[in-house]
Design an enzyme around this catalytic site. Sequence first.
Site, PDB file in Angstrom:
ATOM      1  N   TYR A 133       0.855  -1.185   0.000  1.00  0.00           N
ATOM      2  CA  TYR A 133       0.000   0.000   0.000  1.00  0.00           C
ATOM      3  C   TYR A 133       0.892   1.237   0.000  1.00  0.00           C
ATOM      4  O   TYR A 133       1.824   1.339   0.815  1.00  0.00           O
ATOM      5  CB  TYR A 133      -0.913   0.028   1.231  1.00  0.00           C
ATOM      6  CG  TYR A 133      -2.150  -0.808   1.094  1.00  0.00           C
ATOM      7  CD1 TYR A 133      -3.078  -0.571   0.082  1.00  0.00           C
ATOM      8  CD2 TYR A 133      -2.430  -1.829   2.010  1.00  0.00           C
ATOM      9  CE1 TYR A 133      -4.225  -1.336  -0.036  1.00  0.00           C
ATOM     10  CE2 TYR A 133      -3.575  -2.593   1.898  1.00  0.00           C
ATOM     11  CZ  TYR A 133      -4.475  -2.339   0.875  1.00  0.00           C
ATOM     12  OH  TYR A 133      -5.610  -3.104   0.761  1.00  0.00           O
ATOM     13  N   HIS A 277     -11.169  -4.856  -6.146  1.00  0.00           N
ATOM     14  CA  HIS A 277     -11.019  -5.094  -4.702  1.00  0.00           C
ATOM     15  C   HIS A 277     -12.191  -5.910  -4.167  1.00  0.00           C
ATOM     16  O   HIS A 277     -12.587  -5.778  -3.003  1.00  0.00           O
ATOM     17  CB  HIS A 277     -10.911  -3.770  -3.944  1.00  0.00           C
ATOM     18  CG  HIS A 277      -9.891  -3.796  -2.838  1.00  0.00           C
ATOM     19  ND1 HIS A 277      -8.628  -3.288  -2.978  1.00  0.00           N
ATOM     20  CD2 HIS A 277      -9.954  -4.264  -1.566  1.00  0.00           C
ATOM     21  CE1 HIS A 277      -7.956  -3.437  -1.847  1.00  0.00           C
ATOM     22  NE2 HIS A 277      -8.743  -4.029  -0.973  1.00  0.00           N
TER      23      HIS A 277
END
Length: 382
Positions: A133, A277
């Site tokens: 991330y 996602h």
Amino acid sequence: MDLDLTHPALSDLRARAKKRLPKFAFEYLDSATGRELGAKTNRDALDAIQFMPQILHGLIEADLETTFMGQHFAAPFGVAPLGMSGMIWPGAERLLAQAAVRHNIPFSQSTVAVASPEDTGPHVGDNGWYQHYPVKDGEIRRDMIRRIKEAGFTKLVVTVDVPGESRRERQRRALISMPPVLNLPTLWTMALHPTWCWKMLPEGPPRMRFMDDYIQAKGKDAFVHAGRVIRGWPDWDYIRRVREEWDGDLLVKGVMVPEDAVNLVKEGVDGIWVSNHSARQFEASPASITQLPKIRAALGPDVPIVFDSGVIGGLDICRALAWGADFVMLGRGWHYAVAAFGARGIDHFNHILRADMQSNMSQIGCTKLDQLASRLVEPIPA
């Protein structure tokens, strides 16, 4: 107990996992966002892809082996990154990494896993991918990349489809905090699931160990955690910097637009990961499977493409491969499996996926993965 008779499908593993997990852990794993219409969109789009049965082919022995980005794997699927994996089942990251080596499939670890890269690296051999991330501090990013590389992970997967926190209303109703906070509701649901508690004791309280090495976050919102505090807002310059700092294979996850995929390749990205996602971030997205053939057409045949979102079995893997993916990753399924039966559950889910692929390929007369597209009822959309 013969799991092939008692738990022949992922739905059976999910049902057992639900019984064995504290409510906050199951809701974290199982939920999407909003009214969860995005998850339904993914499912409906996959179900719409049909193959034409073929007859009189004699014995069909489907070969599932594949080479992806220069590495040989026993099957075209693997373990997708899932945050707080070790909260869902104690030691899940380690168990999944060990299974990845056992079955020669890739394991992807999340930045916000319970385990650190150093915890898991010794168990995953050459099959470790690490999901990154973006973070706003360049010094932290460089140190993270260094640690990931030194831990032995071979591929870096930059996830770019989380510009902010999703509300995930089911999780909030379950009073989930990240990482979990010991309060009366949490303690009560833990007390109702003693096996989970007993196995968690040697692992210690679940927390984001990798992120916590850089910051201890505090906030009134139970969803404020280290990931939010040090998270960056990725842009094209961020990808360029990561490309300069990471000398291994680089993939970008969360790609849904063909133009973005083309531009990422121009920036030196080695592989594209098509994903929405699994509708955990945004409810109004199109199904990721509908974008897959568009991205394949834009990239041509040679750029490696990974696919995820909504995949629940071998038939879905066949669908994604037929529509242009080179590799398919699943997250929830492996975690239902490990929560249901520990390491044995992971092995069983691997068997379910392989058996389902082989069964469906025999019905449509395919012995090789590259034959799947030719058996589609409708041509791949342009």
